[in-house]
Design a protein around this motif. Structure first.
Motif, mmCIF file in Angstrom:
data_model
loop_
_atom_site.group_PDB
_atom_site.id
_atom_site.type_symbol
_atom_site.label_atom_id
_atom_site.label_comp_id
_atom_site.label_asym_id
_atom_site.label_seq_id
_atom_site.Cartn_x
_atom_site.Cartn_y
_atom_site.Cartn_z
ATOM 1 N N ARG A 149 0.837 -1.215 0.000
ATOM 2 C CA ARG A 149 0.000 0.000 0.000
ATOM 3 C C ARG A 149 0.865 1.256 0.000
ATOM 4 N N ARG A 150 1.984 1.185 0.661
ATOM 5 C CA ARG A 150 2.894 2.329 0.724
ATOM 6 C C ARG A 150 3.387 2.722 -0.661
ATOM 7 N N VAL A 151 3.661 1.738 -1.490
ATOM 8 C CA VAL A 151 4.135 2.004 -2.845
ATOM 9 C C VAL A 151 2.983 2.307 -3.786
ATOM 10 N N CYS A 152 1.935 1.511 -3.735
ATOM 11 C CA CYS A 152 0.829 1.667 -4.685
ATOM 12 C C CYS A 152 -0.062 2.865 -4.358
ATOM 13 N N GLY A 153 -0.321 3.073 -3.083
ATOM 14 C CA GLY A 153 -1.190 4.170 -2.678
ATOM 15 C C GLY A 153 -2.574 4.065 -3.300
ATOM 16 N N ARG A 154 -3.341 5.097 -3.148
ATOM 17 C CA ARG A 154 -4.700 5.112 -3.706
ATOM 18 C C ARG A 154 -4.667 5.202 -5.229
ATOM 19 N N ARG A 155 -3.647 5.855 -5.724
ATOM 20 C CA ARG A 155 -3.554 6.078 -7.163
ATOM 21 C C ARG A 155 -3.478 4.764 -7.949
ATOM 22 N N HIS A 156 -2.819 3.758 -7.384
ATOM 23 C CA HIS A 156 -2.642 2.479 -8.064
ATOM 24 C C HIS A 156 -3.279 1.335 -7.270
ATOM 25 N N GLU A 157 -4.315 1.643 -6.549
ATOM 26 C CA GLU A 157 -4.980 0.671 -5.685
ATOM 27 C C GLU A 157 -5.437 -0.578 -6.447
ATOM 28 N N ALA A 158 -5.826 -0.411 -7.694
ATOM 29 C CA ALA A 158 -6.305 -1.543 -8.489
ATOM 30 C C ALA A 158 -5.211 -2.583 -8.743
ATOM 31 N N LEU A 159 -3.961 -2.191 -8.619
ATOM 32 C CA LEU A 159 -2.848 -3.116 -8.868
ATOM 33 C C LEU A 159 -2.469 -3.946 -7.641
ATOM 34 N N ILE A 160 -3.006 -3.612 -6.489
ATOM 35 C CA ILE A 160 -2.614 -4.288 -5.251
ATOM 36 C C ILE A 160 -2.792 -5.812 -5.328
ATOM 37 N N PRO A 161 -3.925 -6.336 -5.833
ATOM 38 C CA PRO A 161 -4.034 -7.804 -5.918
ATOM 39 C C PRO A 161 -2.955 -8.439 -6.804
ATOM 40 N N ASP A 162 -2.589 -7.771 -7.899
ATOM 41 C CA ASP A 162 -1.523 -8.290 -8.764
ATOM 42 C C ASP A 162 -0.193 -8.326 -8.015
ATOM 43 N N VAL A 163 0.086 -7.265 -7.279
ATOM 44 C CA VAL A 163 1.336 -7.196 -6.519
ATOM 45 C C VAL A 163 1.361 -8.298 -5.461
ATOM 46 N N GLU A 164 0.261 -8.459 -4.736
ATOM 47 C CA GLU A 164 0.205 -9.497 -3.696
ATOM 48 C C GLU A 164 0.476 -10.873 -4.289
ATOM 49 N N GLN A 165 -0.120 -11.144 -5.444
ATOM 50 C CA GLN A 165 0.081 -12.440 -6.086
ATOM 51 C C GLN A 165 1.550 -12.635 -6.476
ATOM 52 N N GLU A 166 2.162 -11.607 -7.008
ATOM 53 C CA GLU A 166 3.572 -11.715 -7.398
ATOM 54 C C GLU A 166 4.495 -11.858 -6.189
ATOM 55 N N VAL A 167 4.163 -11.197 -5.098
ATOM 56 C CA VAL A 167 4.960 -11.348 -3.871
ATOM 57 C C VAL A 167 4.845 -12.785 -3.367
ATOM 58 N N HIS A 168 3.637 -13.306 -3.347
ATOM 59 C CA HIS A 168 3.450 -14.693 -2.912
ATOM 60 C C HIS A 168 4.249 -15.651 -3.790
ATOM 61 N N LEU A 169 4.227 -15.414 -5.084
ATOM 62 C CA LEU A 169 4.981 -16.260 -6.002
ATOM 63 C C LEU A 169 6.490 -16.175 -5.730
ATOM 64 N N ALA A 170 6.984 -14.971 -5.511
ATOM 65 C CA ALA A 170 8.419 -14.792 -5.224
ATOM 66 C C ALA A 170 8.813 -15.513 -3.930
ATOM 67 N N LEU A 171 7.974 -15.412 -2.921
ATOM 68 C CA LEU A 171 8.262 -16.089 -1.654
ATOM 69 C C LEU A 171 8.216 -17.605 -1.832
ATOM 70 N N TRP A 172 7.230 -18.078 -2.578
ATOM 71 C CA TRP A 172 7.090 -19.517 -2.838
ATOM 72 C C TRP A 172 8.340 -20.046 -3.557
ATOM 73 N N LYS A 173 8.786 -19.303 -4.572
ATOM 74 C CA LYS A 173 9.973 -19.722 -5.320
ATOM 75 C C LYS A 173 11.207 -19.747 -4.434
ATOM 76 N N ARG A 174 11.360 -18.743 -3.602
ATOM 77 C CA ARG A 174 12.528 -18.683 -2.714
ATOM 78 C C ARG A 174 12.551 -19.872 -1.759
ATOM 79 N N LEU A 175 11.402 -20.152 -1.156
ATOM 80 C CA LEU A 175 11.336 -21.277 -0.227
ATOM 81 C C LEU A 175 11.532 -22.602 -0.963
#
Length: 95
Positions: free
Chosen positions: A21-47
């Motif tokens: 939210r700090r990066v996306c803010g209200r201006r890019h709020e619609a992208l938050i679900p995409d970002v969350e999914q990519e973060v989860h994927l990055a964490l999954w790959k690392r583990l």
């Protein structure tokens, strides 16, 4: 330290959401679900790679920030310069 994906995401969900939210803010709020999914994927790959995460809180925060910026760059490349400024400000404040 042995971590599993579910506990890593659960234990750091608020931190991850805050960083995104700090990066996306209200201006890019619609992208938050995409970002969350990519973060989860990055964490999954690392583990899944077998590499250890020595400092899970810091790692999740940094992955969330850098992933959010990458998603913003893909969706709004003309704002990349502004994103770099934002990342520098975030790093400076958190140091």
């Amino acid at each position: 330290m042995t971590l599993d994906f579910e506990s890593l995401v659960r234990d750091h969900a608020r931190l991850m959401a805050s960083a995104i939210r700090r990066v996306c803010g209200r201006r890019h709020e619609a992208l938050i679900p995409d970002v969350e999914q990519e973060v989860h994927l990055a964490l999954w790959k690392r583990l899944g790679s077998g590499k250890t995460i020595d400092h899970p809180r810091s790692y999740v925060y940094k992955v969330a920030l850098t992933t959010a910026l990458a998603v913003l760059r893909r969706h709004q490349p003309e704002e990349a310069v502004e994103d770099e400024r934002l990342m520098h400000e975030i790093d400076t404040r958190d140091a």
